[in-house]
Design a protein around this motif. Structure first.
Motif, PDB file in Angstrom:
ATOM      1  N   MET A 129       0.967  -1.179  -0.058  1.00 23.21           N
ATOM      2  CA  MET A 129      -0.034   0.136   0.038  1.00 23.21           C
ATOM      3  C   MET A 129       1.001   1.316   0.066  1.00 23.21           C
ATOM      4  SD  MET A 129      -2.975  -1.534   0.006  1.00 23.21           S
ATOM      5  CE  MET A 129      -4.178  -0.496   0.307  1.00 23.21           C
ATOM      6  N   LEU A 130       0.491   2.141  -0.771  1.00 24.13           N
ATOM      7  CA  LEU A 130       1.286   3.375  -0.715  1.00 24.13           C
ATOM      8  C   LEU A 130       0.488   4.610  -0.940  1.00 24.13           C
ATOM      9  CD1 LEU A 130       1.588   4.498  -4.191  1.00 24.13           C
ATOM     10  CD2 LEU A 130       2.585   2.215  -4.155  1.00 24.13           C
ATOM     11  N   GLU A 131       1.056   5.893  -0.442  1.00 27.67           N
ATOM     12  CA  GLU A 131       0.202   7.031  -0.491  1.00 27.67           C
ATOM     13  C   GLU A 131       0.769   7.828  -1.813  1.00 27.67           C
ATOM     14  OE1 GLU A 131       0.083   9.753   2.784  1.00 27.67           O
ATOM     15  OE2 GLU A 131       1.151   8.085   4.068  1.00 27.67           O
ATOM     16  N   ALA A 132       0.010   8.124  -2.437  1.00 31.24           N
ATOM     17  CA  ALA A 132       0.249   8.794  -3.975  1.00 31.24           C
ATOM     18  C   ALA A 132      -0.340  10.037  -3.983  1.00 31.24           C
ATOM     19  CB  ALA A 132      -0.084   7.908  -5.094  1.00 31.24           C
ATOM     20  N   HIS A 133       0.289  10.985  -4.863  1.00 31.00           N
ATOM     21  CA  HIS A 133      -0.275  12.475  -5.073  1.00 31.00           C
ATOM     22  C   HIS A 133      -0.481  12.560  -6.491  1.00 31.00           C
ATOM     23  CE1 HIS A 133      -0.235  16.391  -3.901  1.00 31.00           C
ATOM     24  NE2 HIS A 133       0.516  16.732  -4.856  1.00 31.00           N
ATOM     25  N   VAL A 134      -1.685  13.144  -6.912  1.00 31.20           N
ATOM     26  CA  VAL A 134      -2.000  13.453  -8.230  1.00 31.20           C
ATOM     27  C   VAL A 134      -1.047  14.742  -8.636  1.00 31.20           C
ATOM     28  CG1 VAL A 134      -3.813  14.223  -9.736  1.00 31.20           C
ATOM     29  CG2 VAL A 134      -4.416  12.690  -7.812  1.00 31.20           C
ATOM     30  N   VAL A 135      -0.205  14.734  -9.709  1.00 34.90           N
ATOM     31  CA  VAL A 135       0.630  15.658  -9.904  1.00 34.90           C
ATOM     32  C   VAL A 135      -0.079  16.372 -11.328  1.00 34.90           C
ATOM     33  CG1 VAL A 135       2.776  16.191 -11.383  1.00 34.90           C
ATOM     34  CG2 VAL A 135       2.782  14.228  -9.873  1.00 34.90           C
ATOM     35  N   ALA A 136      -0.608  15.679 -12.214  1.00 40.80           N
ATOM     36  CA  ALA A 136      -1.319  16.327 -13.199  1.00 40.80           C
ATOM     37  C   ALA A 136      -2.325  15.253 -14.070  1.00 40.80           C
ATOM     38  CB  ALA A 136      -0.423  16.689 -14.357  1.00 40.80           C
ATOM     39  N   ILE A 137      -3.280  15.859 -14.797  1.00 45.15           N
ATOM     40  CA  ILE A 137      -4.181  15.080 -15.322  1.00 45.15           C
ATOM     41  C   ILE A 137      -4.219  15.716 -16.706  1.00 45.15           C
ATOM     42  CG2 ILE A 137      -6.743  14.506 -15.857  1.00 45.15           C
ATOM     43  CD1 ILE A 137      -6.863  15.210 -12.551  1.00 45.15           C
ATOM     44  N   GLU A 138      -4.170  14.791 -17.838  1.00 46.18           N
ATOM     45  CA  GLU A 138      -4.022  15.227 -19.392  1.00 46.18           C
ATOM     46  C   GLU A 138      -5.079  14.284 -19.771  1.00 46.18           C
ATOM     47  OE1 GLU A 138      -0.939  15.751 -22.737  1.00 46.18           O
ATOM     48  OE2 GLU A 138      -0.458  16.705 -20.838  1.00 46.18           O
ATOM     49  N   ASN A 143       2.659  10.531  -8.175  1.00 42.38           N
ATOM     50  CA  ASN A 143       3.913  10.235  -7.511  1.00 42.38           C
ATOM     51  C   ASN A 143       3.598   9.609  -6.157  1.00 42.38           C
ATOM     52  OD1 ASN A 143       5.762  11.505  -9.105  1.00 42.38           O
ATOM     53  ND2 ASN A 143       5.955  13.435  -7.996  1.00 42.38           N
ATOM     54  N   ASP A 144       4.440   8.693  -6.099  1.00 40.25           N
ATOM     55  CA  ASP A 144       4.480   7.971  -4.638  1.00 40.25           C
ATOM     56  C   ASP A 144       5.338   8.684  -3.784  1.00 40.25           C
ATOM     57  OD1 ASP A 144       7.001   6.885  -5.150  1.00 40.25           O
ATOM     58  OD2 ASP A 144       6.097   4.697  -5.510  1.00 40.25           O
ATOM     59  N   ASN A 145       5.621   8.138  -2.600  1.00 38.78           N
ATOM     60  CA  ASN A 145       6.056   8.830  -1.569  1.00 38.78           C
ATOM     61  C   ASN A 145       7.724   8.969  -1.920  1.00 38.78           C
ATOM     62  OD1 ASN A 145       4.069   9.515   0.265  1.00 38.78           O
ATOM     63  ND2 ASN A 145       4.305   7.774   1.431  1.00 38.78           N
ATOM     64  N   ASP A 146       8.208   8.312  -2.854  1.00 36.50           N
ATOM     65  CA  ASP A 146       9.477   8.112  -3.205  1.00 36.50           C
ATOM     66  C   ASP A 146       9.784   8.833  -4.668  1.00 36.50           C
ATOM     67  OD1 ASP A 146      10.531   6.459  -0.817  1.00 36.50           O
ATOM     68  OD2 ASP A 146       9.787   4.548  -2.051  1.00 36.50           O
ATOM     69  N   ALA A 147       8.710   9.303  -4.852  1.00 32.26           N
ATOM     70  CA  ALA A 147       8.984  10.381  -6.303  1.00 32.26           C
ATOM     71  C   ALA A 147       8.811   9.423  -7.307  1.00 32.26           C
ATOM     72  CB  ALA A 147      10.132  11.401  -6.055  1.00 32.26           C
ATOM     73  N   ASN A 148       8.527   8.285  -7.354  1.00 30.83           N
ATOM     74  CA  ASN A 148       8.251   7.128  -8.465  1.00 30.83           C
ATOM     75  C   ASN A 148       7.073   7.803  -9.377  1.00 30.83           C
ATOM     76  OD1 ASN A 148      10.501   5.784  -7.797  1.00 30.83           O
ATOM     77  ND2 ASN A 148       9.295   4.557  -6.553  1.00 30.83           N
ATOM     78  N   VAL A 149       7.020   8.181 -10.544  1.00 26.45           N
ATOM     79  CA  VAL A 149       5.750   8.356 -11.529  1.00 26.45           C
ATOM     80  C   VAL A 149       5.480   7.318 -11.779  1.00 26.45           C
ATOM     81  CG1 VAL A 149       5.405   9.686 -13.386  1.00 26.45           C
ATOM     82  CG2 VAL A 149       7.233  10.568 -11.869  1.00 26.45           C
ATOM     83  N   PHE A 150       3.948   7.123 -11.929  1.00 24.98           N
ATOM     84  CA  PHE A 150       3.241   6.257 -12.543  1.00 24.98           C
ATOM     85  C   PHE A 150       1.780   6.762 -13.022  1.00 24.98           C
ATOM     86  CE2 PHE A 150       2.070   6.030  -7.874  1.00 24.98           C
ATOM     87  CZ  PHE A 150       0.861   5.638  -7.946  1.00 24.98           C
ATOM     88  N   TYR A 151       1.086   6.029 -13.845  1.00 26.91           N
ATOM     89  CA  TYR A 151       0.122   6.529 -14.537  1.00 26.91           C
ATOM     90  C   TYR A 151      -1.145   5.598 -14.348  1.00 26.91           C
ATOM     91  CZ  TYR A 151       3.258   9.774 -16.911  1.00 26.91           C
ATOM     92  OH  TYR A 151       4.304  10.586 -17.095  1.00 26.91           O
TER      93      TYR A 151
END
Length: 132
Positions: free
Chosen positions: A64-73, A80-88
């Protein structure tokens, strides 16, 4: 006369080489078309026989991870997860439309065995604001 000989030769070729009975070659069907169709069938059979079977029993490591919405296109949500890994993720993966800056709890499944989907991210239902 030569054309009739070609048509007969093609019909014999198809009958001898095919695994199904050949359709009769008529004046509406050219020998070239009949031979081209047989070659396509052979290519299709070879391609499917040589392809590896995908799927089967697979194992995943779940976290389980916390993730932050960076952008929507368009329909893509950059996270981005807590380790700044980007996923979509797709917009349709969310219970309600996310906004940039929103935080979510995401279940991440990383494949450890097999040939299934390598990574699966799932938004946890009813979660906006991340893990509390």
């Amino acid at each position: 006369m030569k054309q009739a000989g070609l048509i007969c030769a093609a019909a014999l070729f198809l009958t001898a080489c095919g695994d199904e009975p050949a359709e009769p070659v008529t004046s509406d069907t050219s020998a070239e078309t009949a031979i081209a169709d047989t070659e396509l069938e052979t290519v299709d059979k070879v391609e499917t026989e040589d392809m590896p079977i995908v799927g089967g029993p697979c194992s995943y490591e779940v976290s389980m991870l916390e993730a932050h919405v960076v952008a929507i296109e368009d329909d893509q949500v950059e996270m981005n997860d807590n380790d700044a890994n980007v996923f979509y993720l797709q917009l349709s993966d969310f219970p309600s439309p996310p906004r940039p800056g929103d935080d979510y709890t995401i279940k991440r499944e990383m494949i450890t065995e097999g040939t299934c989907t390598p990574e699966i991210y799932t938004v946890q239902e009813g979660d906006v604001g991340g893990v509390e």
